[in-house]
Design an enzyme around this catalytic site. Structure first.
Site, PDB file in Angstrom:
ATOM      1  N   HIS A  16       0.833  -1.197   0.000  1.00 11.80           N
ATOM      2  CA  HIS A  16       0.000   0.000   0.000  1.00 11.80           C
ATOM      3  C   HIS A  16       0.871   1.251   0.000  1.00 11.80           C
ATOM      4  O   HIS A  16       0.468   2.305  -0.484  1.00 11.80           O
ATOM      5  CB  HIS A  16      -0.908   0.039   1.240  1.00 11.80           C
ATOM      6  CG  HIS A  16      -1.969  -1.014   1.252  1.00 11.80           C
ATOM      7  ND1 HIS A  16      -1.777  -2.245   1.822  1.00 11.80           N
ATOM      8  CD2 HIS A  16      -3.242  -1.017   0.775  1.00 11.80           C
ATOM      9  CE1 HIS A  16      -2.884  -2.963   1.701  1.00 11.80           C
ATOM     10  NE2 HIS A  16      -3.786  -2.239   1.066  1.00 11.80           N
ATOM     11  N   ASP A  22      -4.589  -6.422  -7.593  1.00 11.31           N
ATOM     12  CA  ASP A  22      -4.837  -5.655  -6.376  1.00 11.31           C
ATOM     13  C   ASP A  22      -5.040  -4.210  -6.822  1.00 11.31           C
ATOM     14  O   ASP A  22      -4.784  -3.853  -7.979  1.00 11.31           O
ATOM     15  CB  ASP A  22      -3.655  -5.798  -5.407  1.00 11.31           C
ATOM     16  CG  ASP A  22      -4.076  -5.636  -3.952  1.00 11.31           C
ATOM     17  OD1 ASP A  22      -5.161  -5.080  -3.696  1.00 11.31           O
ATOM     18  OD2 ASP A  22      -3.312  -6.060  -3.062  1.00 11.31           O
TER      19      ASP A  22
END
Length: 534
Positions: free
Chosen positions: A192, A265
């Protein structure tokens, strides 16, 4: 299949290979525009989209109705409902145990039941895809993003429990998604925030990281999600797996034989967005072999990704034949999911949301998982006649994985219900100076025969670590019996000595606190086994 590919326009095809998210409990105007103008075929929910079950059902119905005005192909609606500490929905539903909790319970039947119960409830909420289970083998104590989201560190156990959970979801008509291929477990960075790397050899990857994914492919998992992680042994050019033709096509498609949907993702994660960027990332991921492009949050980045891929097709950089391959996979997945859902709803096993039977089953799983790691001093079970101080860590700031959860039940309240005289002090997972002073003052002013400290990723919190040191000294001086309990990361054991009493609970959900309390007072035995080495 939903119509012939030859009958679909380019925009209808492109709409099927994107999945977008949005804010709010209702369909906002810009999403109505996406459904009308871009024929968007897939939606993802986050906590921002959900409150109670009736609202979620209404939102799902509203989305499908809006989509049906422009598109004969039903929407896929996805969510990350992994269980435990990563559950976007925690009201009105049965929140199943997290994956490391199930790893500690060590039962494939429990993993299957967790998938089945969660799947049947998600299906009733109008959700068609669950981005679970996590099949990463978590063998790195410093991993900041996987940890308790994994079943454990043994690839065979991760494979066995993962396949069982996949079967449970998919039998109830919810498509399961194995993630994060080819493995995010042995990293020390969070994708992230940055681009991690796994430096192991090809032989090691096949022996450890790839084992659960091979099992999932053989079991017919509907989706596999890519990892924004570098694997030099697989991709020497330094591309993250999400953008690598060698990883997605040559390894996953050709070598492992996966025939269903590869989903990225989220491309907004910094490993991609601050690298090649979201637009180019969408094109490169699709060229690498992805079928479904996930852009979870920002409308401008969603439109950027769509426009970039549309232009790549129009310019001949991506052939329409290649586009058709992915559209076929997405539509076939949707059709299989719909068929299984109809079968599941017709069966007697299909229980309503939050059924007593489901909650009871979840409770048994929690009780099987509570793990006593060490108690050399014999402090357990707790003495009901002693006044007990409970230090309770409260999550106050959301991260990319953790989210602030409104929680009425704490360990102190639960122990009090079981007849213990408790004083509870709530502190943050990053305690303030005032909270640290309050802890010290309480320990100086009052004598507690027993002290129970809940730890929440304490090994990465200097404030919690400081409290652990204070309490360990009290225990050594035999001034109080001190019991340390990990409510998330079991690797918090690194802060303790071999003489400290230590329990792993893996999560702080209400049903785990009930199971933990019963074990603490001796009403049930400690039955869990550590799924990782400490």
């Amino acid at each position: 299949m939903y119509g012939e590919l030859s009958e679909l326009t380019l925009r209808q095809k492109l709409g099927q290979i994107f999945m977008f998210g949005f804010d709010g409990h209702h369909v906002p105007p810009h999403v109505q525009d996406l459904l009308r103008d871009y024929r968007l075929g897939n939606i993802i929910y986050f906590r921002r989209n959900v409150s109670h079950s009736e609202q979620i059902i209404a939102l799902s119905q509203e989305l499908q109705q809006q989509s049906a005005r422009w598109n004969s192909i039903p929407l896929s609606i996805a969510i990350d409902q992994e269980g435990g500490m990563v559950a976007r929905i925690d009201r009105d539903v049965t929140v199943m145990p997290g994956q490391m909790t199930l790893g500690a319970a060590g039962s494939a039947k429990y993993a299957y039941d967790a998938g089945k119960i969660s799947g049947m409830e998600l299906a009733q909420l109008g959700i068609t895809i669950n981005f679970a289970p996590v099949l990463d083998v978590n063998n790195n104590p410093l991993n900041p993003v996987i940890g308790i989201r994994s079943f454990g560190e043994q690839p065979e156990q991760v494979a066995e429990l993962g396949v069982s959970m996949i079967s449970g979801y998919q039998e109830m008509g919810v498509a399961a998604c194995a993630k994060h291929f080819p493995g995010h477990g042995d990293t020390t960075a969070d994708s992230h925030e940055e681009l991690p790397a796994v430096m192991h050899s090809l032989d090691r990857l096949h022996r450890i990281e790839l084992v659960p994914f091979k099992a999932a492919v053989a079991a017919g998992v509907e989706l596999i999600m890519t990892a924004h992680v570098q694997f030099p042994a697989l991709e020497p050019d330094g591309k993250p797996a999400t953008l690598s033709h060698r990883v997605l096509t040559e390894l996953l498609r050709e070598e492992l034989g996966f025939e269903s949907v590869i989903v990225t993702d989220c491309l907004e994660m910094k490993a991609i967005s601050e690298g090649v960027g979201v637009g180019e990332g969408a094109v490169e991921a699709f060229k690498a072999g992805a079928d479904l492009i996930l852009v979870s949050h920002r409308l401008d980045l969603q439109l950027e990704a769509y426009a970039a891929l549309e232009q790549a097709v129009l310019a001949g950089e991506i052939s329409e034949e290649r586009l058709n391959e992915s559209v076929k996979r997405v539509l076939s997945m949707k059709q299989r999911q719909q068929h299984k859902l109809q079968q599941a709803k017709a069966s007697s096993d299909f229980l309503p949301i939050g059924a007593a039977e489901s909650i009871e089953r979840c409770q048994r799983m929690m009780e099987q998982a509570v793990t006593l790691v060490q108690d050399q001093a014999g402090y357990l079970p707790l003495d009901r006649t002693e006044q007990t101080l409970v230090l309770w860590p409260e999550v106050r700031e959301s991260t990319q994985v953790d989210e602030v959860i409104e929680q009425e039940l704490t360990l102190g309240k639960q122990l009090n219900q079981l007849g213990l005289s408790t004083v509870e002090l709530v502190i943050g997972t990053e305690p303030t100076e005032e909270e640290l002073e309050q802890v010290v003052h309480m320990l100086q002013q009052e004598r507690f025969g027993q002290i129970v400290m809940g730890m929440y990723n304490a090994s990465s919190s200097s404030g919690q670590a400081h409290i652990v040191q204070l309490l360990s000294k009290l225990s050594e001086q035999q001034k109080s019996k001190v019991i340390f309990i990990s409510l998330r990361n079991p690797y918090d054991r690194s802060l303790l000595s071999s003489s400290d009493t230590y329990i792993c609970a893996y999560e702080n959900r209400p049903q785990m606190l009930q199971a933990l309390s019963l074990a603490l007072v001796g009403s049930i035995p400690f039955q869990g086994k550590l799924p990782v080495q400490l």
